[in-house]
Design an enzyme around this catalytic site. Structure first.
Site, PDB file in Angstrom:
ATOM      1  N   TYR A   1     -12.797  -3.706  11.815  1.00 22.68           N
ATOM      2  CA  TYR A   1     -11.524  -2.997  11.650  1.00 22.68           C
ATOM      3  C   TYR A   1     -10.657  -3.237  12.887  1.00 22.68           C
ATOM      4  O   TYR A   1      -9.487  -3.616  12.787  1.00 22.68           O
ATOM      5  CB  TYR A   1     -11.746  -1.495  11.452  1.00 22.68           C
ATOM      6  CG  TYR A   1     -10.444  -0.731  11.300  1.00 22.68           C
ATOM      7  CD1 TYR A   1      -9.700  -0.830  10.135  1.00 22.68           C
ATOM      8  CD2 TYR A   1      -9.950   0.065  12.341  1.00 22.68           C
ATOM      9  CE1 TYR A   1      -8.490  -0.149   9.997  1.00 22.68           C
ATOM     10  CE2 TYR A   1      -8.745   0.751  12.208  1.00 22.68           C
ATOM     11  CZ  TYR A   1      -8.021   0.635  11.030  1.00 22.68           C
ATOM     12  OH  TYR A   1      -6.814   1.301  10.906  1.00 22.68           O
TER      13      TYR A   1
ATOM     14  N   GLY B   1       0.821  -1.213   0.000  1.00 17.34           N
ATOM     15  CA  GLY B   1       0.000   0.000   0.000  1.00 17.34           C
ATOM     16  C   GLY B   1       0.851   1.257   0.000  1.00 17.34           C
ATOM     17  O   GLY B   1       0.560   2.217   0.713  1.00 17.34           O
ATOM     18  N   ALA B   2       1.903   1.260  -0.821  1.00 16.65           N
ATOM     19  CA  ALA B   2       2.870   2.369  -0.789  1.00 16.65           C
ATOM     20  C   ALA B   2       2.488   3.515  -1.708  1.00 16.65           C
ATOM     21  O   ALA B   2       3.241   4.474  -1.827  1.00 16.65           O
ATOM     22  CB  ALA B   2       4.260   1.849  -1.154  1.00 16.65           C
TER      23      ALA B   2
ATOM     24  N   SER C   1      -3.150  -0.244  14.716  1.00 12.86           N
ATOM     25  CA  SER C   1      -3.845   0.972  15.140  1.00 12.86           C
ATOM     26  C   SER C   1      -4.232   0.820  16.599  1.00 12.86           C
ATOM     27  O   SER C   1      -4.475  -0.291  17.074  1.00 12.86           O
ATOM     28  CB  SER C   1      -5.099   1.159  14.294  1.00 12.86           C
ATOM     29  OG  SER C   1      -5.978   2.075  14.913  1.00 12.86           O
TER      30      SER C   1
ATOM     31  N   SER D   1      -0.158   5.480  -1.305  1.00  7.69           N
ATOM     32  CA  SER D   1      -1.034   6.459  -0.662  1.00  7.69           C
ATOM     33  C   SER D   1      -0.671   6.623   0.809  1.00  7.69           C
ATOM     34  O   SER D   1      -0.109   5.714   1.425  1.00  7.69           O
ATOM     35  CB  SER D   1      -2.476   5.935  -0.795  1.00  7.69           C
ATOM     36  OG  SER D   1      -3.381   6.732  -0.060  1.00  7.69           O
ATOM     37  N   GLY D   2      -0.993   7.797   1.348  1.00  4.25           N
ATOM     38  CA  GLY D   2      -0.958   8.013   2.798  1.00  4.25           C
ATOM     39  C   GLY D   2       0.363   7.689   3.476  1.00  4.25           C
ATOM     40  O   GLY D   2       1.445   8.102   3.040  1.00  4.25           O
TER      41      GLY D   2
ATOM     42  N   GLY E   1       1.945   4.843   3.792  1.00  5.63           N
ATOM     43  CA  GLY E   1       2.838   3.970   3.029  1.00  5.63           C
ATOM     44  C   GLY E   1       3.675   4.756   2.036  1.00  5.63           C
ATOM     45  O   GLY E   1       4.883   4.525   1.882  1.00  5.63           O
TER      46      GLY E   1
HETATM   47  N1  LIG Z   1      -4.792   7.217   8.811  1.00 11.05           N
HETATM   48  C1  LIG Z   1      -4.879   6.945  10.101  1.00 11.05           C
HETATM   49  O1  LIG Z   1      -5.317   7.793  10.910  1.00 11.05           O
HETATM   50  C2  LIG Z   1      -4.465   5.604  10.636  1.00 11.05           C
HETATM   51  C3  LIG Z   1      -4.572   5.356  12.010  1.00 11.05           C
HETATM   52  C4  LIG Z   1      -4.190   4.114  12.507  1.00 11.05           C
HETATM   53  C5  LIG Z   1      -3.710   3.150  11.641  1.00 11.05           C
HETATM   54  N2  LIG Z   1      -3.618   3.387  10.303  1.00 11.05           N
HETATM   55  C6  LIG Z   1      -3.122   2.315   9.425  1.00 11.05           C
HETATM   56  O2  LIG Z   1      -2.162   2.838   8.537  1.00 11.05           O
HETATM   57  C7  LIG Z   1      -2.089   2.012   7.373  1.00 11.05           C
HETATM   58  C8  LIG Z   1      -2.030   2.894   6.139  1.00 11.05           C
HETATM   59  O3  LIG Z   1      -3.239   3.584   5.988  1.00 11.05           O
HETATM   60  P1  LIG Z   1      -3.354   5.080   5.460  1.00 11.05           P
HETATM   61  O4  LIG Z   1      -3.923   5.887   6.554  1.00 11.05           O
HETATM   62  O5  LIG Z   1      -2.110   5.498   4.808  1.00 11.05           O
HETATM   63  O6  LIG Z   1      -4.550   4.910   4.367  1.00 11.05           O
HETATM   64  P2  LIG Z   1      -4.616   5.042   2.792  1.00 11.05           P
HETATM   65  O7  LIG Z   1      -4.118   6.373   2.343  1.00 11.05           O
HETATM   66  O8  LIG Z   1      -6.006   4.657   2.438  1.00 11.05           O
HETATM   67  O9  LIG Z   1      -3.620   3.920   2.289  1.00 11.05           O
HETATM   68  C9  LIG Z   1      -3.967   2.562   2.374  1.00 11.05           C
HETATM   69  C10 LIG Z   1      -3.178   1.787   1.330  1.00 11.05           C
HETATM   70  O10 LIG Z   1      -3.593   0.406   1.390  1.00 11.05           O
HETATM   71  C11 LIG Z   1      -3.844  -0.017   0.078  1.00 11.05           C
HETATM   72  N3  LIG Z   1      -4.760  -1.148  -0.021  1.00 11.05           N
HETATM   73  C12 LIG Z   1      -6.057  -1.215   0.353  1.00 11.05           C
HETATM   74  N4  LIG Z   1      -6.574  -2.408   0.004  1.00 11.05           N
HETATM   75  C13 LIG Z   1      -5.592  -3.110  -0.594  1.00 11.05           C
HETATM   76  C14 LIG Z   1      -5.504  -4.398  -1.187  1.00 11.05           C
HETATM   77  N5  LIG Z   1      -6.560  -5.214  -1.280  1.00 11.05           N
HETATM   78  N6  LIG Z   1      -4.322  -4.788  -1.712  1.00 11.05           N
HETATM   79  C15 LIG Z   1      -3.259  -3.974  -1.683  1.00 11.05           C
HETATM   80  N7  LIG Z   1      -3.265  -2.746  -1.141  1.00 11.05           N
HETATM   81  C16 LIG Z   1      -4.428  -2.318  -0.615  1.00 11.05           C
HETATM   82  C17 LIG Z   1      -4.424   1.214  -0.611  1.00 11.05           C
HETATM   83  O11 LIG Z   1      -4.382   1.050  -2.028  1.00 11.05           O
HETATM   84  P3  LIG Z   1      -5.343   1.936  -2.985  1.00 11.05           P
HETATM   85  O12 LIG Z   1      -4.792   3.311  -2.988  1.00 11.05           O
HETATM   86  O13 LIG Z   1      -5.211   1.242  -4.302  1.00 11.05           O
HETATM   87  O14 LIG Z   1      -6.723   1.870  -2.417  1.00 11.05           O
HETATM   88  C18 LIG Z   1      -3.466   2.268  -0.094  1.00 11.05           C
HETATM   89  O15 LIG Z   1      -2.270   2.234  -0.828  1.00 11.05           O
HETATM   90  C19 LIG Z   1      -3.296   1.087   7.441  1.00 11.05           C
HETATM   91  O16 LIG Z   1      -2.875  -0.207   7.836  1.00 11.05           O
HETATM   92  C20 LIG Z   1      -4.168   1.701   8.523  1.00 11.05           C
HETATM   93  O17 LIG Z   1      -4.948   0.723   9.190  1.00 11.05           O
HETATM   94  C21 LIG Z   1      -3.976   4.606   9.785  1.00 11.05           C
END
Ligand SMILES: NC(=O)c1ccc[n+]([C@@H]2O[C@H](COP(=O)([O-])OP(=O)(O)OC[C@H]3O[C@@H](n4cnc5c(N)ncnc54)[C@H](OP(=O)(O)O)[C@@H]3O)[C@@H](O)[C@H]2O)c1
Ligand SMILES: *[C@@H]1O[C@H](CO)[C@@H](O)[C@H](O)[C@H]1NC(C)=O
Length: 339
Positions: free
Chosen positions: A220, A50-51, A195, A53-54, A56
């Site tokens: 989740y 998931g590199a 998380s 977006s966000g 990653g």
């Molecule tokens: N943001 C927060 O506040 C927060 C808080 C606690 C934990 N986290 C954790 O941080 C991690 C990263 O999340 P983020 O906040 O950066 O969110 P994000 O911007 O939505 O990034 C998530 C990434 O996961 C990918 N992904 C989703 N489904 C997938 C699949 N089936 N196969 C491969 N890749 C997939 C997405 O790909 P697409 O772009 O193609 O959809 C995206 O690259 C997650 O594990 C999340 O649980 C985030």
């Protein structure tokens, strides 16, 4: 009336200034990239799921700057190539913070490689790992970062509830299939992005696919608790191998994670203001991932939970060894590693 109007205006202005100050004074989270660390990851290969977006993507950017060869494991090639192109452009624009080019003919930064990986498909995970094992002579760091957050009820290609399937099972198979490569590259590291919301989850073994009932928040949290139990069981299994595994929470970060959340139109501006003021930026959110992937400080540390680059306590349910073992055994059957 006029006086209270002015007072309200001043209060609003003061609030806005305070928020802006908070934003621009910066966070207390330690920054890793900078002169002293340049080249820290040179010669190392890192895989980040998931590199594109966000968190990653920011993790990829930081490790690239530290000199790593970064493999972006992403489900959508076009989105991933676009993100990679932007990261390369940012790097050129900001100049390479690496060593003096006169001393280092390769320059400081590493390289980005995009590979297709859909964690909602065991077939895709297997194909991805086959390609990894054929093409990559080493793997120094695996970062299990991809995640789905509170989506409506959906199933993966293999019939698993989507959040458990992607956040836990897809990464479970991925890690197991890459373990040989990680061991042969030791000392090596696995970093798992969980998380704090794990606190509201439980591993309800009787309904792992949520067929009896579906609660998106619970699922989740369950998947993020599974990430921690997986980390601890893997750390136990890897004792003495020089492959370490640690888990982290990134904090609340402004990313695309909330894509399935429905915020009423009228509340949106307020939500945007609050998230702009109080949520971490992706760069801040990536600091603990970068730290666990690269810092010499955590050499040899395994099975621990981190936030803001520091070890944190876990609730007892996240340290339950028998639940961790049972989850491991059932996960092996679910992904078809054992019958
Ligand atoms: N943001 C927060 O506040 C927060 C808080 C606690 C934990 N986290 C954790 O941080 C991690 C990263 O999340 P983020 O906040 O950066 O969110 P994000 O911007 O939505 O990034 C998530 C990434 O996961 C990918 N992904 C989703 N489904 C997938 C699949 N089936 N196969 C491969 N890749 C997939 C997405 O790909 P697409 O772009 O193609 O959809 C995206 O690259 C997650 O594990 C999340 O649980 C985030
Ligand atoms: C769904 O799960 C969350 C977190 O476990 C819980 O707080 C909430 O009460 C649950 N909702 C329903 C309708 O059961």
């Amino acid at each position: 009336m006029a006086v209270s109007g002015v007072a309200a205006l001043l209060a609003a202005l003061g609030g806005a200034l305070w928020l802006a100050a908070r934003r621009f004074v910066g966070s207390s989270v330690p920054r890793l990239h900078g002169g002293a660390d340049a080249g820290l990851m040179r010669g190392k290969t890192v895989l980040i799921t998931g590199a594109n977006s966000g968190v990653g993507r920011a993790t990829a950017a930081a490790l690239l700057r530290l000199g790593a060869r970064v493999i972006m494991g992403c489900r959508d090639r076009a989105r991933a190539e676009a993100a990679a192109a932007e990261l390369r452009r940012d790097l050129r624009r900001d100049g390479d913070p690496g060593l003096d080019p006169g001393l280092d003919p390769d320059g400081g930064a590493g390289e980005l490689v995009v590979k297709e990986l859909d964690l909602a498909s065991l077939r895709s995970v297997r194909a991805f790992c086959r390609e990894m094992l054929q093409e990559e002579p080493r793997l120094d760091v695996l970062i299990n970062n991809a995640g789905v957050f509170q989506c409506p009820y959906m199933k993966t290609e293999d019939g698993f509830e989507m959040q458990f399937g992607v956040n836990h099972l897809g990464h479970f198979l991925l890690t197991n299939l890459l373990l040989g490569l990680l061991k042969s590259s030791a000392p090596s590291r696995v970093v798992v992005v969980s998380s704090k919301l794990y606190k509201y989850g439980d591993i309800n073994f009787e309904d792992l696919n949520s067929e009896q009932s579906y609660n998106k928040s619970f699922c989740y949290s369950r998947s993020k608790l599974a990430n921690i139990l997986f980390t601890r069981e893997l750390a136990r299994r890897l004792e003495g191998t020089k492959v370490t595994v640690n888990v982290l929470h990134p904090g609340i970060v402004r990313t695309n994670l909330g894509r399935h959340m429905h915020i009423p139109l009228l509340v949106k501006p307020l939500f945007n203001l609050v998230s702009w003021a109080f949520f971490k930026t992706p760069v801040e959110g990536a600091q603990t991932s970068v730290y666990l992937a690269s810092s010499p400080e955590v050499e040899g540390v395994s099975g621990k939970f981190f936030g803001d680059c520091k070890e944190e306590e876990l609730l007892p349910k996240a340290m339950d060894e028998s639940v961790a073992r049972k989850l491991w055994d059932i996960s092996e059957v679910m992904v078809g590693i054992v019958q």
